[in-house]
Design an enzyme around this catalytic site. Sequence first.
Site, PDB file in Angstrom:
ATOM      1  CB  SER A 251      -2.064  -1.764   0.660  1.00  0.00           C
ATOM      2  OG  SER A 251      -2.126  -2.220   1.998  1.00  0.00           O
ATOM      3  CE  LYS A 252      -6.952  -6.283  -3.243  1.00  0.00           C
ATOM      4  NZ  LYS A 252      -5.868  -6.915  -3.977  1.00  0.00           N
ATOM      5  NE  ARG A 253      -0.613  -3.803   4.869  1.00  0.00           N
ATOM      6  CZ  ARG A 253      -0.268  -2.778   5.627  1.00  0.00           C
ATOM      7  NH1 ARG A 253      -0.582  -2.760   6.898  1.00  0.00           N
ATOM      8  NH2 ARG A 253       0.406  -1.767   5.118  1.00  0.00           N
TER       9      ARG A 253
END
Length: 490
Positions: A251-253
């Site tokens: 994910s973006k994390r």
Amino acid sequence: MSVRVRYAPSPTGLQHIGGVRTALFNYFFARAMGGAFILRIEDTDRERYDPRALQDIYDTFDWLGISWDEGPRAGGRFGPYFQSERTELYRQYAEELVESGQGYYCFCTSERLEKLRESQAAKGQGYDRHCRDIPPEEARARRAKGEACVVRLKIPLEGSTSFYDHLIGTIERANRDINPDPVLLKSDGFPTYHLANVIDDHFMEITHILRAQEWIPSGPLHILLYDAFGWKPPEYCHLPMVMGEDGQKLSKRHGSTSLVEFRSGGYLPEAIINYVSLLGWSYDDSRQMFSKADLEKLFTLEKLNKAAAVFDYKKLEWFNGVYIRERSDGALQAELMPFLQRAGIAGTPASAEEEKLLFDALPIIKERLRFLTDAPEMVRFLFKDVPAYTAEELLPKKMGAEETAKILTEVKSLMFPADGKNFFDKTDEENEAAFRALAERLGTKLGSVLGPLRVAVTGSRVSPPLFESIRLVGKDKTAARIEAALRLLA
Ligand code: GLU
Ligand code: ZN
């Protein structure tokens, strides 16, 4: 029977690594099997629809050089390929299910459903099948009178449903554990994902469904739908998950995930295609370089891995460097120029001089580029004035301004003597020998002679190879930059 596969994105957000991996595997599978790759736009969720997301689908695959045999722009005999243009078909088949007693009208208001959700929240049971047993004539009459309703699927109350997944094997689910009577057709006449997806896969004659594992829970429900219509389901192959290094779903994390970010971040499409194809697929234990053309021949479902793939940004960076160096100078120059323009280093359009300068600089920067975005700062000193630097930056270790000025003055007369060959008339070997001799005469190290020169000419202590850089900057500018450095030291 020839293979027909599809990528079926919903235009609600940007294309990301997971979606692109799904698209690539479908595309390569189709190519390798001599089949057809179809793009279908699943745009029935009108609230989340975003026209920019549709444009992003086109931009992403155009950039990657991946085209579809049927779909938007391409056409094909199973169109239209936008689900929003096929609503009549879905309505018709939803009615057919009601007709055959396998679906039913549900008149529950959103208030009732809301209350139900709240009261059942802890139990998470979903719809209570409130309208399942309304006598069909009554339901038809209510609907005819204009009462708002949805169409739900009757999930059998007993037994179980199973399907075979190419990678995972048989997946079986007790019917009582399946979402109780999911909505197929909404009150606005639009289908839900399940109905539209199954109907389209059937009518578009899709033979294999390759999609992310997050869709496995929908599998049994889709099988029940195929059964209800009396259709044969396609073969299923749910692709291994893509994780970040910490074992959580990517994910973006973890970093960039959308393709626009990779594109503007200076990645080459070849690197993305090669690396993404290795997320859950491998040819053998050793080979890792694959061009698009290779994958079009070599891709097979048999080589998919069961284990989740880990997205390794460093590895992708490595691939990017490899493909940058593999590009011809001409092709690389074309890729790089827009980055120089965006950084304001070259004009739009670029002048012939700027084009030539970038081309001539490639030999000294190509080896060092990790991303296309590295280029503007590396070549800035060739296109513009040297970036501002401080007098301290000119000073070699443990040397003062005076001493440095003395060295730089000597350097200048060595490079531009009143008579005899100047720097630009000599070979690199001759120049190096001359600088070494100078260092020796001044009782210092070669680095202390070349260091101030590097900062003067390039504005930085780290630069592409110095002699080549000086040749690209040219005689007059080099001399002027040394003068400027001397003024700063004074
Ligand atoms: N529209 C779905 C998605 O956005 C398609 C899933 C499928 O391949 O069945 O991923
Ligand atoms: Zn109801």
